[in-house]
Design an enzyme around this catalytic site. Sequence first.
Site, PDB file in Angstrom:
ATOM      1  N   GLU A   1      35.432  28.556 -10.898  1.00  0.00           N
ATOM      2  CA  GLU A   1      36.450  28.285  -9.845  1.00  0.00           C
ATOM      3  C   GLU A   1      37.592  29.232 -10.163  1.00  0.00           C
ATOM      4  O   GLU A   1      38.043  28.972 -11.243  1.00  0.00           O
ATOM      5  CB  GLU A   1      36.735  26.989  -9.773  1.00  0.00           C
ATOM      6  CG  GLU A   1      35.631  26.054  -8.958  1.00  0.00           C
ATOM      7  CD  GLU A   1      36.089  24.653  -8.850  1.00  0.00           C
ATOM      8  OE1 GLU A   1      37.091  24.146  -8.017  1.00  0.00           O
ATOM      9  OE2 GLU A   1      35.620  23.714  -9.542  1.00  0.00           O
TER      10      GLU A   1
ATOM     11  N   THR B   1      41.103  26.594  -4.940  1.00  0.00           N
ATOM     12  CA  THR B   1      40.341  27.389  -5.703  1.00  0.00           C
ATOM     13  C   THR B   1      39.330  28.146  -5.119  1.00  0.00           C
ATOM     14  O   THR B   1      38.711  27.433  -4.101  1.00  0.00           O
ATOM     15  CB  THR B   1      39.623  26.848  -7.161  1.00  0.00           C
ATOM     16  OG1 THR B   1      38.825  25.797  -6.585  1.00  0.00           O
ATOM     17  CG2 THR B   1      40.910  26.272  -7.983  1.00  0.00           C
TER      18      THR B   1
END
Length: 315
Positions: A260, A212
């Site tokens: 994220e 991420t």
Amino acid sequence: MQRWRGLEDIPQDWGRSVVTIGSYDGVHRGHQLIIEHAVDRARKLGVPAVVVTFDPHPSEVVRPGSHPPLLAPHPRRCELMADLGVDAVLVLPFTTEFSQLSPADFVVKVLVDKLHAKAVVEGPNFRFGHRAAGTVDFLAEQGRVYDFDVEIVDLYLTGEAGGGKPFSSTLTRTLIAAGDVAGAREILGRPHRVEGVVVRGAQRGRDLGFPTANVETLPHTAIPADGVYAGYLYAQGETMPAAISVGTNPQFDGTERTVEAYAIDRVGLDLYGLHVAVEFLAYVRGQAKFDSLEGLLEQMGADVERCREIVAAEA
């Protein structure tokens, strides 16, 4: 579009213009009505359309510590205003000294001496000057003195968002804080976006097979409620479908709240240090802690599939 930071940035030979004034955080659909009216009026008069706004948010100066979560940073607001046809944006530094400017002095110093207003377009509840003492009626009186028209636009739209409450920046912030990004999208006329620089985190997503981009969001950003969302990651001129996680990562006893974004089906992305944007299309589920790592991985796989479906439906 020209962008000015302070009155001294305005060209000395600047002529007449049509002006609208406000914080315009988010440039939501109500704001768009006012700005579009100002642009249309400017085109008919053959003069530029100017938006006057403030930085920081006036509440932070008048009531320190009360800065509201922001729906869009100033550069993003300028982009949105440019798309509406605005010719120039004047960002006035909102200081304690500036906050004490009387409504009459504001009119002279900003609208008359610098922007040479030919018309001023506002919403019905517009207030300005020290202690927000200036009203649209006072502004109209000043217009008769200084030769500019004042036009009032009803910006109050309603829809499903917020149970039919009038669209506003405050309502938008409330919906975002509750995770209702679909409702916020109805008011904004586009998905809510957050921006920031990608920084190194614990890199657990990478270890689990879902790398991420950990976005260090800008100060005072309006961040949605903890949970998983479908949306987009914008980086290096690309728009990538994304599964977005907001929260403290309770699976690993995290304490710091993060945003994220996992770029679906993208391999080998290196975004560290880059300024990116994340847009929220839909809420998928709330934040949760699982009994096992296997349970977490299974759910993450399901989340990605659901996000893929939601984004594909937008195409």
